[in-house]
Design a protein around this motif. Structure first.
Motif, mmCIF file in Angstrom:
data_model
loop_
_atom_site.group_PDB
_atom_site.id
_atom_site.type_symbol
_atom_site.label_atom_id
_atom_site.label_comp_id
_atom_site.label_asym_id
_atom_site.label_seq_id
_atom_site.Cartn_x
_atom_site.Cartn_y
_atom_site.Cartn_z
ATOM 1 N N VAL A 1 41.004 44.941 46.796
ATOM 2 C CA VAL A 1 42.405 44.308 45.388
ATOM 3 C C VAL A 1 41.673 43.411 44.344
ATOM 4 O O VAL A 1 41.854 43.923 43.312
ATOM 5 N N THR B 1 38.627 45.350 43.094
ATOM 6 C CA THR B 1 39.361 46.464 42.025
ATOM 7 C C THR B 1 39.719 45.819 40.354
ATOM 8 O O THR B 1 39.522 46.659 39.762
ATOM 9 N N GLU B 2 40.502 45.141 40.755
ATOM 10 C CA GLU B 2 41.560 44.736 39.528
ATOM 11 C C GLU B 2 40.609 44.193 38.460
ATOM 12 O O GLU B 2 39.937 44.387 37.620
ATOM 13 N N LEU C 1 48.951 43.857 32.342
ATOM 14 C CA LEU C 1 48.430 43.300 33.136
ATOM 15 C C LEU C 1 49.415 43.856 34.928
ATOM 16 O O LEU C 1 48.395 44.620 36.107
ATOM 17 N N GLU D 1 50.813 50.204 36.443
ATOM 18 C CA GLU D 1 50.617 51.612 37.426
ATOM 19 C C GLU D 1 51.860 51.941 36.842
ATOM 20 O O GLU D 1 52.030 53.338 37.220
ATOM 21 N N LEU E 1 49.144 42.559 45.828
ATOM 22 C CA LEU E 1 49.311 43.295 44.665
ATOM 23 C C LEU E 1 49.383 41.678 43.886
ATOM 24 O O LEU E 1 47.850 41.956 42.846
ATOM 25 N N GLN F 1 45.809 40.361 41.447
ATOM 26 C CA GLN F 1 45.735 40.975 39.185
ATOM 27 C C GLN F 1 45.816 39.580 39.262
ATOM 28 O O GLN F 1 44.817 39.167 37.970
ATOM 29 N N ALA G 1 42.281 38.079 39.433
ATOM 30 C CA ALA G 1 41.702 38.545 38.935
ATOM 31 C C ALA G 1 41.453 38.071 37.317
ATOM 32 O O ALA G 1 40.170 38.014 36.761
#
Length: 517
Positions: A325, A328-329, A379, A383, A402, A406, A409
């Motif tokens: 995760v 990806t972020e 950020l 979604e 998650l 975030q 990242a």
């Protein structure tokens, strides 16, 4: 004209009823209250050398008007720069495009909606200024004409220009919000710097002529041959200013009034030019249609399917690790926006490596982080913006896994951008400054997270981040979150405490939000 006012009314009501506008309104109220220091306070907002004006109608009226012109221009754009985009996202623009209203009239309606929003904030500061006069201006008669003259000549033409610029940038840089934000940031800086160098009547913010009158009135009462320098901004002192003078207001200058009228006309002209290039919501969307043809499988395909042993396929391995995760972020943030913005980021990193440490830390670092506003502003809300929150919130531990990914990242990106400065401090053994930068990176990310979860949008963070960056570049100690001015152990502990509170608040807000989904 009726259609224009109807659209402007719709745009205005849509914004003032939002939660974000309420927060900005309250912040503007608090800001307006600080424009005139209370008797005995050690700071000032407008000062001429060692002199401060007595609290009569002229002084309070013009000081609050000058600060309102700068303040509203500073944050107002980020409050109004999405009027056309909102219509496009809500499909209202397509309905409007099907009517007989022209491009110029539509953009003029958007401009009027922007102007009414900024005018609301200016009127708020105007009313607070009157209240401050009755609180602090004892012994002086109340003259409403001084207030009206100051506000009509100084902030009103300025917000007309800013309202027009918001529409023009949105037309020429359609769909590129990051580029719009960066462009206005540099445009505002250019107007602020070059405006002070132009003739006093030409200044786009309208503060040149009134402040020159303040300087000339102080020069008449002082015996010092040295010119008393004008200072605008929140200037912190060690003791209250004792030298006072009676400011008699600003004489009516036809040349000054002419230029104050020319700036709004210039804004209208820009809107007319932009209307010739307006897309009128004819945005082409790429649509790829894959045609499937029915055909019988070949002999090789039949034999392959018959020989395939399903038991040899490895079983799916479940991974609840946070690293995928996080990766990806981080990749989404790196790949977001135009590639040329990374050119600016690289230039900023080079400047952090070669400029003197003080300039690199105080000026380059906050600007470099501000360039990432489009990556950090949404950020924790992207979604919802893409209607994916129901799917993502149903994942494994969305708050713990998650949200933490975030944060990590975004912090990794922030630290990576200022790594040249961190390395220089490490070589010099300046561990306290290194820790200050690291805490500052975590702090600004958590501010984005907290505001995003609380308001459900990114607009408020963009406004506050721009305002904070401007104050940091000008050396205001109270907005120093990365240790360029305040780098003591006590301030470091204070920032650590605020960071912990923001992290805990963001986590609890996200858990509460998940229960409502």
């Amino acid at each position: 004209m009726r259609r224009i006012f109807t659209l402007a009314k719709y745009d205005y009501l849509q914004r003032v009823r939002s939660y974000r506008f309420l927060i900005i309104f309250c912040a503007s109220l608090a800001f307006a209250y600080t424009l005139i220091p209370a008797p005995g306070d050690t700071y000032s907002t407008v000062r001429i050398g060692e002199y401060l004006g007595n609290y009569n109608s002229a002084w309070i009226g013009y000081v609050t008007a000058i600060m309102a012109s700068t303040f509203v221009s500073l944050i107002g754009y980020y409050l109004i720069n999405n009027s056309v985009k909102v219509d496009q996202d809500t499909k209202v623009g397509q309905i409007v495009a099907a009517t007989r209203i022209s491009n110029f009239r539509y953009l003029l309606a958007k401009f009027l909606g922007n102007f009414l929003i900024l005018l609301t904030i200016v009127i708020l500061i105007f009313l607070v200024g009157i209240v401050l006069f009755f609180m602090y201006g004892s012994g002086y008669p109340f003259q409403i004409t001084e207030f009206l003259t100051a506000y009509i000549l100084i902030p009103i033409p300025t917000i007309v220009l800013i309202s027009a610029l918001a529409v023009v940038l949105e037309v020429f840089l359609a769909g590129r919000s990051a580029l719009q934000n960066v462009a206005y940031f540099f445009l505002f800086a250019i107007m602020l710097v070059q405006g002070s160098r132009l003739a006093v009547n030409v200044d786009p913010f309208g503060v040149g002529f009134p402040t020159s009158e303040m300087e000339s009135q102080v020069a008449k009462i002082t015996t010092d041959s040295k010119k008393q320098q004008l200072n605008i901004g929140f200037i912190i002192g060690q003791k209250p200013i004792e030298k006072r003078f009676d400011f008699n207001g600003v004489p009516v200058s036809p040349l000054y009034i002419t230029f104050r009228l020319l700036w709004p006309l210039f804004g209208i002209l820009l809107i007319y030019v932009a209307s010739r290039f307006f897309h009128r919501f004819e945005v082409k969307e790429r649509l790829v249609v894959l045609k499937k043809t029915k055909s019988e499988p070949s002999e090789s395909e039949k034999s392959l399917s018959e020989d395939l042993d399903l038991t040899s396929i490895p079983k799916l391995q479940k991974s609840m690790s946070i690293f995928p995760v996080f990766k990806t972020e981080l990749l989404m943030m790196i790949r977001r926006g135009n590639r040329w913005l990374w050119g600016l980021n690289i230039i900023g990193m080079v400047l952090l490596a070669v400029l003197p440490l003080e300039a690199a830390h105080k000026i380059v670092l906050p600007i470099l982080w501000f360039l990432q506003v489009h990556r950090w502003a949404d950020l924790v809300t992207k979604e919802k913006n893409h209607q994916m929150h129901f799917f993502i919130f149903s994942s494994f531990k969305p708050a713990e896994r998650l949200l933490t990914a975030q944060w990590l990242a975004a912090v990794a990106l922030a630290i990576g951008l200022v790594l040249p400065l961190i390395i220089r401090y490490l070589v010099l053994g300046q561990w306290l400054l290194v820790v200050s930068i690291l805490i500052g990176a975590v702090f600004i990310i958590l501010v984005s997270s907290f505001i995003g979860i609380l308001t459900g949008g990114k607009r408020l963070f963009e406004v506050l981040f721009f305002f904070t960056t401007y104050m940091n570049v000008n050396g205001l100690p109270y907005t120093d979150y990365y240790g360029s001015i305040n780098n003591s152990h006590n301030y470091l502990f204070l920032m650590f405490g605020l960071t912990f509170v923001l992290a805990l608040s963001s986590f609890l807000l996200r858990r509460f939000e998940l229960k409502k989904v």
